[in-house]
Enzyme design. Structure first.
Site, PDB file in Angstrom:
ATOM      1  N   TYR A  24      -0.383   4.296  -0.300  1.00  8.86           N
ATOM      2  CA  TYR A  24      -1.197   4.559   0.887  1.00  8.86           C
ATOM      3  C   TYR A  24      -1.144   3.328   1.793  1.00  8.86           C
ATOM      4  O   TYR A  24      -1.080   2.197   1.296  1.00  8.86           O
ATOM      5  CB  TYR A  24      -2.654   4.845   0.497  1.00  8.86           C
ATOM      6  N   PHE A  54      -3.491   7.015  11.694  1.00  4.50           N
ATOM      7  CA  PHE A  54      -2.196   6.472  11.254  1.00  4.50           C
ATOM      8  C   PHE A  54      -2.249   6.364   9.739  1.00  4.50           C
ATOM      9  O   PHE A  54      -3.126   5.702   9.182  1.00  4.50           O
ATOM     10  CB  PHE A  54      -1.923   5.089  11.840  1.00  4.50           C
ATOM     11  N   GLU A  55      -1.306   7.015   9.083  1.00  6.94           N
ATOM     12  CA  GLU A  55      -1.144   6.889   7.640  1.00  6.94           C
ATOM     13  C   GLU A  55       0.327   7.044   7.305  1.00  6.94           C
ATOM     14  O   GLU A  55       1.002   7.906   7.868  1.00  6.94           O
ATOM     15  CB  GLU A  55      -1.883   7.998   6.876  1.00  6.94           C
ATOM     16  N   VAL A  56       0.818   6.220   6.417  1.00  5.10           N
ATOM     17  CA  VAL A  56       2.082   6.490   5.722  1.00  5.10           C
ATOM     18  C   VAL A  56       1.690   6.548   4.252  1.00  5.10           C
ATOM     19  O   VAL A  56       1.097   5.590   3.732  1.00  5.10           O
ATOM     20  CB  VAL A  56       3.139   5.398   5.965  1.00  5.10           C
TER      21      VAL A  56
END
Length: 488
Positions: free
Chosen positions: A318, A375-377
């Site tokens: 995460y 915003f997430e990767v």
């Protein structure tokens, strides 16, 4: 979502306009000569002008003093939380309000340029290249790799692909048809700064069919496949166990108290969907990694490596770029529900977790820190794991998505903080990002220069008193980035 959302928030651009009623040489108006400095005429007129200027200067000075004291004199806890919520109030959201006109529109898989009678297919524009590696020198590093590392190549020019293996990954966006031009802006940001060289897929999701304009425009802008999925009705709506009358009264009460999105039905559906269902969509089932993108975001720097591969190589699950305190009035019982989950499923709470990021008293209460999830990767297998699904189901049954206004940002953040090891959460300092009203501009002048950044470091939110990023560094026992003190 704090949504960003989870759906997109359309940023507003502020421009200053100024007019001047004076001239260089001086003109005659109402019998008086004037120039840029002051009027010339009867003494009482000159005196009035001077008084006006003094009053104006005093007002400006008071405003400056107010803002300086507000930014430097805030204590911990609820003061931070309340101020962060005030900053969010002006952002606006495509999910604000309720009713059919305020919910997003989804759609089917479709090929760009095809007519309405065309068979639904994916738009395929993929590229394959030889093996490429980008490995941090520290396996458990929690900030992005040194951009000067020779293992990281420069971003190829537009139209050229980067070498290397591609991950099983996709961008994912929750959008409606009316978002087409705002998401187009985001696509160009992502493509120009990164994806033109990597050609990753893009999945668009919503609860109705996408129209032909949305499909044609978005697929024309991307370098990889574009895929269009419709959300299942059971994932976007009120579950059977929710008391509709109780939920309605909650919305009315929040409306009276002017809580942001407090009366919005669609915003609640969005937060619940992003919290527990987007990763279960049949299109998303095909992928291992996702990067969430909202309409009208900005990326200020080149991204010289593959963040998906970086996450995999360094065992991250995460990541984030912005963190802040949640709006307290939207989650009064969320932590009670979380504690109920921890008691029911102690097997899902990992050792060496980030509870200290979430709580100042060992888990008795929640300090409201969360990663801003617009915003997430992240890793989809983790979200689909029994641990996360049990966690979401427990929260969902408690009803806080509708009886309060739980956002997907604290829901994701608490899950990551309890169910992932500290080293599995990553802060991308070098991915410069804007989503109204906050900016993450990388800390470190050389980093900004090397990555061709155009953000103003004075706009960086990271070291603001209402950000939780400094706490993240402290929990992970990492030194703060060089130059951070100049941005406080």
């Amino acid at each position: 979502m704090t949504f960003a959302p989870h759906r997109s928030l359309s940023p507003s651009t502020t421009r200053r306009a100024s007019t001047e009623a004076s001239t260089e040489k001086g003109e005659k108006e109402d019998g008086y000569l004037y120039d840029r400095a002051e009027w010339t005429g009867p003494s009482n007129m000159a005196g009035s002008q001077r008084v006006f200027r003094y009053v104006l200067l005093a007002v400006v000075a008071l405003v400056v003093i107010f803002f300086v004291s507000a930014s430097s004199g805030v204590g911990p806890g609820s003061g931070y939380t309340q101020k962060a919520s005030e900053l969010l109030k002006g952002q606006g959201s495509v999910y604000e309000g309720s009713g059919s006109n305020s919910v997003p529109a989804g759609g089917q898989d479709s090929k760009a340029g095809s007519g309405s009678n065309a068979n639904p297919v994916d738009v395929v524009k993929s590229a394959v290249a030889p093996l490429y590696t980008a490995v941090s020198s520290n396996t458990h590093d929690t900030t992005s790799p040194n951009p000067n590392n020779p293992a990281l190549s420069s971003t190829p020019p537009l139209g050229q692909s980067a070498p290397g293996h591609r991950m099983n990954a996709t961008f994912v966006t929750l959008a409606r048809n009316s978002d087409v031009w705002e998401i187009s802006r985001s696509i160009r940001q992502v493509e120009d700064r990164f994806n033109h060289a990597y050609n990753y897929d893009w999945v668009f999701l919503n609860d109705a069919d996408f129209d032909e304009t949305f499909v044609k425009v978005t697929s024309a802008l991307t370098s990889g496949r574009t895929r269009y999925g419709k959300i299942d009705s059971e994932h976007w709506g009120f579950p059977s166990f929710i008391d509709q009358e109780k939920a309605r009264k909650v919305r009315e009460d929040m409306h009276e108290r002017k809580i942001i999105y407090g009366d919005s039905v669609s915003y609640r559906h969005m937060c619940r969907y992003e919290s527990g269902f987007f990763f279960r969509h049949k299109l998303m089932q095909e992928y291992e990694w996702y990067w969430r993108v909202e309409p009208s975001i900005e990326l200020f720097c080149d991204i010289k490596y593959d963040p998906f591969k970086f996450m995999a190589d360094n065992k991250k699950k995460y990541s984030f770029v912005l963190s802040l305190y949640e709006y307290v009035e939207t989650i009064p019982t969320l932590w009670d529900s979380v504690k109920g989950f921890m008691k029911a499923h102690p097997e899902h709470i990992v050792a060496d977790n980030s509870l200290a990021f979430l709580s100042d008293d060992g888990g008795e209460s929640y300090n409201h820190c969360h990663f801003w999830s617009n915003f997430e990767v992240g890793n989809l297998d983790w979200l689909r794991s029994p641990a996360y699904v049990d966690y979401f189901n427990h929260l969902d049954r408690d009803g806080g998505f509708f009886y309060e206004r739980w956002g997907d940002a604290p829901v994701h953040s608490i899950a990551a903080g309890l169910m992932l090891k500290k080293e599995e959460i990553h802060f991308f300092n070098d991915i410069a990002y804007y989503h109204v009203p906050f900016t993450h501009c990388p800390t470190g002048e050389q980093l900004r220069l090397d990555n061709k950044c155009h953000c103003n470091p004075k706009d960086n939110f990271d070291w603001n008193g209402y950000s939780c990023t400094k706490r993240f560094f402290e929990v992970n026992k990492m030194p703060l980035p060089e130059g951070y003190e100049k941005e406080q």
